[in-house]
Design an enzyme around this catalytic site. Structure first.
Site, short mmCIF file in Angstrom:
data_model
loop_
_atom_site.label_atom_id
_atom_site.label_comp_id
_atom_site.label_asym_id
_atom_site.label_seq_id
_atom_site.Cartn_x
_atom_site.Cartn_y
_atom_site.Cartn_z
N GLU A 125 -11.20 -11.07 -4.99
CA GLU A 125 -9.87 -11.01 -4.78
C GLU A 125 -9.21 -12.39 -3.81
O GLU A 125 -7.95 -12.13 -3.17
CB GLU A 125 -9.27 -9.58 -3.71
CG GLU A 125 -10.17 -9.04 -2.79
CD GLU A 125 -9.74 -7.74 -2.41
OE1 GLU A 125 -9.11 -7.28 -2.66
OE2 GLU A 125 -10.36 -7.09 -1.54
N HIS A 152 0.94 -1.37 0.00
CA HIS A 152 0.04 -0.07 0.03
C HIS A 152 1.05 1.15 0.01
O HIS A 152 0.35 2.34 -0.45
CB HIS A 152 -1.12 -0.16 0.98
CG HIS A 152 -2.18 -1.04 0.74
ND1 HIS A 152 -2.27 -2.34 0.98
CD2 HIS A 152 -3.08 -0.73 -0.18
CE1 HIS A 152 -3.13 -2.81 0.70
NE2 HIS A 152 -3.92 -1.96 -0.10
N CYS A 175 -9.38 -3.54 -10.72
CA CYS A 175 -9.04 -2.29 -9.90
C CYS A 175 -7.86 -2.44 -9.15
O CYS A 175 -7.02 -1.65 -8.68
CB CYS A 175 -10.09 -1.69 -9.06
SG CYS A 175 -10.49 -3.11 -7.50
N ASP A 209 -4.52 -8.71 -4.29
CA ASP A 209 -4.59 -9.69 -3.38
C ASP A 209 -4.95 -10.86 -3.93
O ASP A 209 -4.50 -11.83 -3.59
CB ASP A 209 -6.04 -9.26 -2.54
CG ASP A 209 -5.58 -8.36 -1.41
OD1 ASP A 209 -4.34 -8.50 -0.91
OD2 ASP A 209 -6.31 -7.29 -1.06
C1 PEP Z 1 -6.48 -5.53 -4.74
O1 PEP Z 1 -6.51 -5.97 -3.81
O2 PEP Z 1 -6.47 -5.59 -6.07
C2 PEP Z 1 -7.12 -4.05 -4.24
C3 PEP Z 1 -7.64 -3.00 -5.39
O3 PEP Z 1 -7.28 -3.82 -2.95
P1 PEP Z 1 -6.01 -3.24 -1.94
O4 PEP Z 1 -4.84 -3.06 -2.90
O5 PEP Z 1 -6.58 -2.09 -1.34
O6 PEP Z 1 -5.78 -4.36 -1.25
MG MG Z 2 -7.21 -5.97 -1.89
#
Ligand code: PEP
Ligand code: MG
Length: 586
Positions: A438, A194, A509, A462
């Site tokens: 995910e 993140h 996403c 994920d």
């Molecule tokens: C993902 O897991 O691809 C996602 C978009 O959520 P995050 O990256 O916030 O876990």
């Molecule tokens: Mg995620």
């Protein structure tokens, strides 16, 4: 003494080139207790300690006033006790002595004093005094937090710098003052950690996987070039190298500017298929700016980033205002808001009540909301439903692994509607509810989910880590974390096929939505929408406008028969080299 000039290969996680001097970031999360200073640094450390004490006093007084409005006076009084501790002369002298006589830095001196006093209180057989030990530790971490506060650290420099650190947590990254940072070079993490996601959203070049011994030897006097395209980091470059990189920096900026000028154009393939392009946002960014980059809506609002301040969780009205503002600025454009996804590497100890052995496999996302923090979940859902009146909102749920989680959330929403109606509070009645795909569990039961969810959004960051069993933020297994692994493509294919059968939209996403080498496969597999960091949109649109859906579909079919990720990636790289050679190295 400056480190001798050298070049290291790190892992690029956010594109761009940063050139500048170093800022050594002291993490708030590491209780270091034995950092020594030189006698010449005594005054500076004492000043840092006293400045942090003052900030802490103001914070505690504010907290107390806020809580008085909400809690019984006796509960708010806990901060009165904390305030007394901040003023405690014995404690203050102990820290001062530790700095000026024993030559510890301010953080170490505070931890040492706190340890000493807390241990003394814990040893007394009186439950009241034992509890004071907890207060002392709490106040101690707060003061250290304020000392190490990123903003404060950066005030020391008049020009922006490259932040180096062994680790940088998402909340520390959020706390950095954007104007004072040129880029990041850290040891731990990956493109989908993140912190990297935030670096991209801040449009700052970043690399991870920096050698620890190098990080330890760098000081504020050293200069770095961080190449966020190739992952190269050059320490104390000579004049010719620096000039060459400044040229490269200008050239990259020129290409980006040129692409940005075309970002209004729709993402339509050469054979006429249109792809929706949306933006991922991590905080209440300016939607007009996002729109200018070429997005038609928000595909993922990671709301947990408004919950990162451990000392303050936004209440229903505060959240309502944030969501409402975003909805109004987005007008008719769709805005997909994800409910709180705390856990994994996004930690807030004020929310998750129990430390996790395996945070990514623990009570994360929807699990935490349903099992442990229904209070926060209900509050957020109420705020969302109220704000939903002001635009085109969709709500999506993170970390879904079984149908009960979706069903239970629907029931909660229904009962919250009744509650809001009874109170006469206006809300949107029909906000679509989608699930993030995910986990392999959700992907493999996509047929069942597609029957009950209003839309899918594939969270590939994920999905990849759970499919390959490789921690997304651990650079030591970065060689295994491969987006093009055929298992991942097969899960995506199944998910999309089932979504299409039930006629629900499916977007991606995760990071692969902006990964040039992955996009042809996603299009070829039938994904309708890509949502990404706003800075990547002009490039992605250019790529889509340069290839045909027909060739993407063929490529995706070939990929299904590949043995491994390397073979898969070779297929798309070849195509990109042919279609958009100017983007091939980005
Ligand atoms: C993902 O897991 O691809 C996602 C978009 O959520 P995050 O990256 O916030 O876990
Ligand atoms: Mg995620």
């Amino acid at each position: 003494m400056r480190v001798p000039s050298c070049t290291v290969q790190a892992i690029p996680v956010a594109s761009g080139i940063a050139i500048g001097r170093v800022m050594v970031f002291h993490s708030t999360s590491l209780p270091v207790k034995d950092i020594k200073i030189t006698p010449a640094q005594k005054d500076e450390e004492l000043a840092r300690f006293h400045a942090a004490l003052e900030i802490t006093k103001v914070q505690l007084a504010e907290l107390q006033t806020k809580l008085r409005a909400k809690l019984h006076d006796s509960d708010a009084d806990i901060f009165e006790a904390h305030l007394l501790l901040v003023d405690d002369r014995t404690m203050i002298s102990e820290v001062e002595k530790s700095i000026s006589e024993e030559l510890y830095d301010a953080e170490s001196a505070i931890y040492r004093a706190v340890d000493k006093f807390a241990a003394a209180f814990s040893a007394v057989e009186d439950s009241y005094l034992q509890e004071r030990a907890i207060d002392i530790r709490d106040v101690g971490s707060r003061i250290v937090g304020n000392i190490a506060d990123a903003g404060q650290q950066m005030l020391a420099y008049d020009e922006p710098r490259i932040v180096i650190a062994p680790t940088l947590t998402p909340s520390e990254t959020v706390g950095l003052n954007r104007d004072k940072v040129l880029g990041f070079a850290v040891e731990t993490g990956s493109a989908t950690s993140h912190t990297a996601i935030l670096a991209r959203s801040l449009k700052l070049p970043a690399v991870v996987g920096m050698p620890r011994d190098l990080l330890d030897s760098l000081t504020v006097a050293d200069k770095l070039i961080v190449d966020g395209f190739s992952g190269k980091v050059i320490v104390n470059p000579d004049a010719a190298t620096e000039e060459a990189y400044r040229l490269k920096q200008r050239e990259a900026e020129r290409i980006f500017r040129q692409l940005s000028d075309e970002s209004e154009l729709r993402a339509v393939t050469t054979d006429g298929f249109s792809v929706e392009i949306a933006a991922n946002v991590e905080a209440s960014e300016d939607y007009n700016e996002i729109r200018r980059q070429g997005a038609n809506g928000i595909g993922l609002f990671r709301t947990e980033f408004i919950f990162m301040d451990e000392n303050h969780l936004p209440d229903e009205d505060e959240q309502f205002e944030i969501y409402k503002k975003l909805m109004i600025s987005a007008g008719n454009d769709p805005v997909t808001i994800r409910t709180l996804d705390i856990g994994g590497d996004k930690l807030n100890s004020g929310i998750s009540r129990t430390p996790e052995q395996n945070p990514f496999l623990g009570l994360r996302g929807i699990r935490l909301c349903l099992r442990e923090r229904r209070d926060l979940f209900d509050t957020q859902l109420r705020a969302l439903m109220r704000a939903g009146m002001h635009g085109n909102m969709q709500i999506m749920l993170p970390m879904i692994s079984c149908m009960d989680e979706l069903r239970e959330t629907r029931q909660i929403i229904e009962s919250l509607k009744k509650e809001l109606s009874a109170r006469g509070v206006p809300f949107a009645d029909n906000i679509p509810l989608g699930v993030m795909i995910e986990t392999p569990a959700a992907a493999m039961t996509a047929d069942r989910f597609a029957a009950e969810a209003d839309f899918f959004s594939i969270g590939s960051n994920d999905l990849i880590q759970y499919t390959i069993a490789a921690d997304r933020s651990n650079e030591r297994v970065g060689h295994l974390y491969r987006p093009g692994h055929p298992s991942v493509l097969r899960l995506i294919k199944y998910t999309v096929t089932e979504a299409v059968k039930q006629n629900i939209p499916v977007s991606v996403c995760g990071q692969i939505a902006e990964d040039m080498a992955m996009i042809p496969f996603l299009l070829g597999l039938g994904v309708n929408e890509l949502s990404m960091s706003p800075g990547a949109i002009p490039l992605v649109k250019k790529l889509i406008r340069s290839c045909s859906m027909h060739e993407c579909a063929e490529l995706a079919e070939q990929a299904m028969l590949c043995n491994d990720s390397a073979e898969v990636m070779q297929l798309s790289r070849k195509m990109i080299h042919q279609r958009v050679p100017e983007l091939a190295d980005i």
